[in-house]
Write a protein that holds these residues in place. Structure first.
Motif, mmCIF file in Angstrom:
data_model
loop_
_atom_site.group_PDB
_atom_site.id
_atom_site.type_symbol
_atom_site.label_atom_id
_atom_site.label_comp_id
_atom_site.label_asym_id
_atom_site.label_seq_id
_atom_site.Cartn_x
_atom_site.Cartn_y
_atom_site.Cartn_z
ATOM 1 N N PHE A 1 0.839 -1.200 0.000
ATOM 2 C CA PHE A 1 0.000 0.000 0.000
ATOM 3 C C PHE A 1 0.874 1.250 0.000
ATOM 4 C CE2 PHE A 1 -2.260 3.207 2.593
ATOM 5 C CZ PHE A 1 -3.366 3.396 1.790
ATOM 6 N N PHE A 2 1.874 1.268 0.901
ATOM 7 C CA PHE A 2 2.766 2.419 1.036
ATOM 8 C C PHE A 2 3.493 2.694 -0.284
ATOM 9 C CE2 PHE A 2 6.769 4.434 2.050
ATOM 10 C CZ PHE A 2 6.466 5.333 3.057
ATOM 11 N N GLN A 3 4.090 1.640 -0.848
ATOM 12 C CA GLN A 3 4.881 1.836 -2.067
ATOM 13 C C GLN A 3 3.993 2.247 -3.236
ATOM 14 O OE1 GLN A 3 8.073 1.780 -2.162
ATOM 15 N NE2 GLN A 3 8.689 0.714 -0.319
ATOM 16 N N LEU A 4 2.777 1.684 -3.263
ATOM 17 C CA LEU A 4 1.865 1.999 -4.358
ATOM 18 C C LEU A 4 1.416 3.456 -4.289
ATOM 19 C CD1 LEU A 4 0.909 0.075 -6.521
ATOM 20 C CD2 LEU A 4 -1.265 -0.126 -5.335
ATOM 21 N N VAL A 5 1.016 3.898 -3.080
ATOM 22 C CA VAL A 5 0.590 5.289 -2.922
ATOM 23 C C VAL A 5 1.738 6.219 -3.277
ATOM 24 C CG1 VAL A 5 -0.145 7.022 -1.263
ATOM 25 C CG2 VAL A 5 -1.152 4.763 -1.193
ATOM 26 N N ARG A 6 2.943 5.847 -2.801
ATOM 27 C CA ARG A 6 4.120 6.662 -3.077
ATOM 28 C C ARG A 6 4.381 6.767 -4.578
ATOM 29 N NH1 ARG A 6 10.063 4.986 -0.885
ATOM 30 N NH2 ARG A 6 11.201 5.871 -2.598
ATOM 31 N N ASP A 7 4.266 5.628 -5.274
ATOM 32 C CA ASP A 7 4.510 5.626 -6.709
ATOM 33 C C ASP A 7 3.459 6.445 -7.446
ATOM 34 O OD1 ASP A 7 6.201 4.335 -8.834
ATOM 35 O OD2 ASP A 7 4.180 3.860 -9.534
ATOM 36 N N LEU A 8 2.197 6.279 -7.027
ATOM 37 C CA LEU A 8 1.126 7.034 -7.678
ATOM 38 C C LEU A 8 1.324 8.529 -7.466
ATOM 39 C CD1 LEU A 8 -2.018 4.855 -6.913
ATOM 40 C CD2 LEU A 8 -0.765 5.104 -9.051
ATOM 41 N N LEU A 9 1.682 8.909 -6.222
ATOM 42 C CA LEU A 9 1.877 10.332 -5.928
ATOM 43 C C LEU A 9 2.974 10.913 -6.802
ATOM 44 C CD1 LEU A 9 1.592 10.479 -2.050
ATOM 45 C CD2 LEU A 9 0.070 11.534 -3.704
ATOM 46 N N SER A 10 4.113 10.169 -6.925
ATOM 47 C CA SER A 10 5.180 10.771 -7.716
ATOM 48 C C SER A 10 4.866 10.700 -9.208
ATOM 49 C CB SER A 10 6.542 10.155 -7.394
ATOM 50 O OG SER A 10 6.457 8.784 -7.387
ATOM 51 N N ARG A 11 3.946 9.818 -9.633
ATOM 52 C CA ARG A 11 3.522 9.840 -11.019
ATOM 53 C C ARG A 11 2.671 11.065 -11.322
ATOM 54 N NH1 ARG A 11 3.555 4.837 -14.165
ATOM 55 N NH2 ARG A 11 5.121 3.671 -13.027
ATOM 56 N N PHE A 12 1.770 11.379 -10.360
ATOM 57 C CA PHE A 12 0.851 12.489 -10.604
ATOM 58 C C PHE A 12 1.526 13.843 -10.432
ATOM 59 C CE2 PHE A 12 -2.775 9.518 -9.924
ATOM 60 C CZ PHE A 12 -3.385 9.787 -11.136
ATOM 61 N N PHE A 13 2.374 13.950 -9.378
ATOM 62 C CA PHE A 13 2.878 15.274 -9.027
ATOM 63 C C PHE A 13 4.353 15.454 -9.348
ATOM 64 C CE2 PHE A 13 -0.647 14.392 -6.098
ATOM 65 C CZ PHE A 13 -1.481 15.429 -6.450
ATOM 66 N N GLY A 14 4.970 14.482 -9.966
ATOM 67 C CA GLY A 14 6.386 14.629 -10.307
ATOM 68 C C GLY A 14 7.287 14.085 -9.213
ATOM 69 N N ASP A 15 8.557 13.881 -9.577
ATOM 70 C CA ASP A 15 9.504 13.229 -8.671
ATOM 71 C C ASP A 15 9.809 14.052 -7.430
ATOM 72 O OD1 ASP A 15 9.742 10.948 -10.036
ATOM 73 O OD2 ASP A 15 11.479 11.560 -11.227
ATOM 74 N N GLN A 16 9.690 15.386 -7.575
ATOM 75 C CA GLN A 16 10.095 16.248 -6.462
ATOM 76 C C GLN A 16 9.043 16.303 -5.362
ATOM 77 O OE1 GLN A 16 13.140 17.702 -6.177
ATOM 78 N NE2 GLN A 16 13.524 16.389 -7.931
#
Lengths: 333, 298
Positions: A286-301
């Protein structure tokens, strides 16, 4: 006592599947899915899934302490890191690199760290235990970070991956698919082993320490010894996760010994549900998925830990049992 | 004995005195951080993982205010007040719902808060180290060093804040409430003391002390988003060595450990000197797990 066991009351004709059968069917179904997964997933998600399994193993090892013995460890990065550096040392020193040697030295490193931490921290309870494990993990971090000639210091160590070598059976280079299967096999075996531990008489004593330490001691159990052994077991499996991570990524870096890894481990546990063993894997996913989705939507930074931290706090307040908390009793039966 | 005296003579006296002064200065700042931590623990049973981040946040707010107004003293007071408000808000939002639950939950919650604050600082201020100029530019000669007055001043001011806080606990009305709550929560409530308010107030005071030490310390090393963790670790060591929830013990332990670390840097690299405080911690745990500076429990 004259009460009739419940199974005998239930009419046999309508017998539902027993708990054991349902458990094993579920286990096999999930295993089948995870075995097939690398064949259908693209490369990125294949690696993603393998890493979730590795983080899940780390979190699962810490669940033995948090969920069953009732001690929160903030120092699992030490075991993980020593496993990683132990494997790295074996892979660099021995040529050609040998998988089983890496496993052995990784586990030996983690066992050393675990012995040290277990000996000192189990004298303390609750928050004191949490703080001392944290401080011990920082000791290992400082040593690894500053002992540059041996550990590579800030840059860490880079090494090549050994062959997947099963004596007399198989000898080939790791591909991302066989790596996944290897990790899956280790994680599944660890799960079954840890589950066996928690259901053994030893595990029952651990759970009774969690429920009421004073009473457990009064009954006559050597509480300290049980705690030490549970820290040792937990450290060994965390070290195993470290070895797997080293094999997967072919490097060892001091960042993984840093306290933040331990913090992530605790977050996986709380999110997935402590005291369930599989919950931490779900939490890691769950943690890694949310993290990946967040950086996909809002960029790596994007500072993904801000929303994840908020989710974490909200879950502590409103869902302290975690995502799999509802299944806790069933999974431990 | 001969070897020992030889060893002692190998350290020049001036270096020894300089390190003593350094150690006491660092110890006073550490004492200020640790006393906030130990106050929150002693009264609320909360191990505040976010304490280092409040320290860091205070330093950053100090940087911003100094950049805006140029006044260090305004920055010091304003930062303490703002962080006190933030601390009160955090306590109400995250810790109040957890009252009555297992204390381990509060560690997790404050850990979450520390992650959020740390990443917020990284996001807002970036990874570069910010600096606050020293408010007192003058220095005096200490052997071969130009020793800045500001360092001594920090030590004195930290001591003044701690003493002021102690007097407030002893004689102030709210201070009496705090002590009553620490002694017996239920009885205090029965006597009409608003215990939830005391909790929020205590957290705010602890946060303000962390922020003040953050601003005071900022001119020495600079402000970065990771500074909180180093300090909270040290403060944890101090609080365990001094005896959890024991204010005087924490202060003594802070100075003791800082002095030892400072002497250790005569021989080893500062990043390795931390090991000394780890060793003190291990020895304390082995021989006196209740803390070095408390009377033996019966």
């Amino acid at each position: 006592m004259t009460t009739v066991p419940l199974e005998k009351v239930r009419p046999l004709g309508k017998a539902r599947l027993s708990h054991t059968a349902v458990f094993w069917i579920g286990f096999c179904a999930i295993m089948a899915l995870l075995i097939v997964a690398p064949l259908v997933l693209p490369e990125f998600w294949r690696r993603f899934l393998t890493e979730i399994l590795i983080w899940g193993l780390l979190a699962m090892s810490s669940d033995l302490l948090i969920g069953y013995t009732g001690m929160i460890s903030f120092g699992h990065s030490a075991f993980f890191g020593l496993g990683m550096y132990g494997a790295a040392g074996a892979l660099i020193a021995h040529s050609p690199p040998n998988l089983w040697l890496a496993l052995f030295f990784g586990l030996a490193g983690a066992a050393g760290a675990a012995l040290f931490v277990a000996f000192f921290s189990t004298r303390l309870r609750d928050i004191y235990f949490a703080i001392t494990t944290l401080i011990f993990s920082q000791i290992f971090y400082v040593i690894i970070f500053t002992w540059t000639p041996v550990t590579g210091g800030e840059n860490g160590l880079i090494f090549s991956r050994p062959h997947l070598w099963l004596p007399f059976l198989y000898d080939a280079r790791f591909t991302s698919t066989t790596m996944h299967w290897f990790v899956l096999a280790v994680v599944a075996a660890s799960y079954l082993f840890l589950r066996r531990i928690t259901q053994s008489p030893f595990g029952m004593v651990l759970q009774s320490i969690r429920e009421n330490e004073a009473r457990t001691r009064a009954i006559g159990y050597a509480v300290e010894r049980y705690k030490m052994v549970s820290v040792m077991f937990s450290g060994l499996f965390a070290g195993l996760a470290g070895v797997l991570y080293a094999l997967q990524n072919q490097f060892a870096a001091p960042d993984f010994v840093y306290f933040l890894t331990s913090g992530d481990t605790v977050i996986y546990n709380v999110m997935g549900g402590i005291g369930t063993l599989v919950g931490p894997i779900v939490g890691a996913g769950f943690f890694q998925l949310v993290r990946d989705l967040l950086s996909r939507f809002f960029g790596d930074q994007f500072p993904y830990l801000i929303p994840l931290g908020m989710i974490f706090i909200v879950m502590i307040i409103f869902l302290p049992q975690g995502l799999l908390g509802f299944a806790r009793r069933w999974l431990n039966k | 004995m001969d070897a020992l005296s030889h060893f002692l003579h190998s350290v020049p006296l001036d270096l020894f005195i300089i390190q003593t002064v350094n150690g006491i200065v660092a110890g006073m700042i550490l004492a200020l951080v640790a006393s906030g931590l130990t106050l929150i623990f002693g009264i609320m049973d909360v191990v505040n993982f976010a304490h280092g981040e409040l320290f860091m946040l205070g330093a950053y707010i100090g940087v911003v205010i100094v950049a805006m107004t140029g006044s260090f003293w305004l920055a010091l007071t304003a930062s303490a007040l703002i962080v006190a408000l933030i601390g009160a808000g955090l306590q109400i939002a995250t810790l109040r719902p957890l009252i009555g639950r297992d204390p381990l939950n509060t560690i997790l919650a404050t850990f979450g808060v520390s992650l959020i604050l740390q990443n917020f600082a990284l996001w807002e201020f970036g990874p570069t180290v910010r600096r606050i100029p020293e408010p007192l530019g003058t220095s005096f000669t200490l052997f071969y060093l130009q020793y800045p007055w500001y360092r001594l001043f920090i030590a004195v001011l930290s001591a003044a804040i701690i003493i002021g806080f102690w007097l407030f606990l002893k004689h102030g009305k709210f201070g009496v409430w705090i002590r009553a709550t620490a002694q017996d929560r239920i009885m205090a409530q029965a006597m009409g003391i608003p215990v939830p308010l005391v909790y929020t107030g205590v957290f705010a005071i602890g946060a303000a002390m962390a922020a003040a030490s953050g601003v005071l310390f900022a001119p020495l090393v600079g402000v970065s988003h990771t500074m909180g963790l180093d300090w909270v670790l040290k403060a944890f060591i101090v609080v365990v060595v001094g005896g959890m929830g024991n204010l005087a013990g924490s202060i003594a332990a802070a100075i003791f450990i800082s002095l030892l670390e400072s002497y250790a840097t005569i021989w080893v690299d500062p990043s390795q000197a931390v090991i000394v405080s780890f060793v003190v911690l291990i020895l304390t745990l082995l021989f006196r797990p209740t803390g070095l500076f408390v009377s033996t429990p019966k």
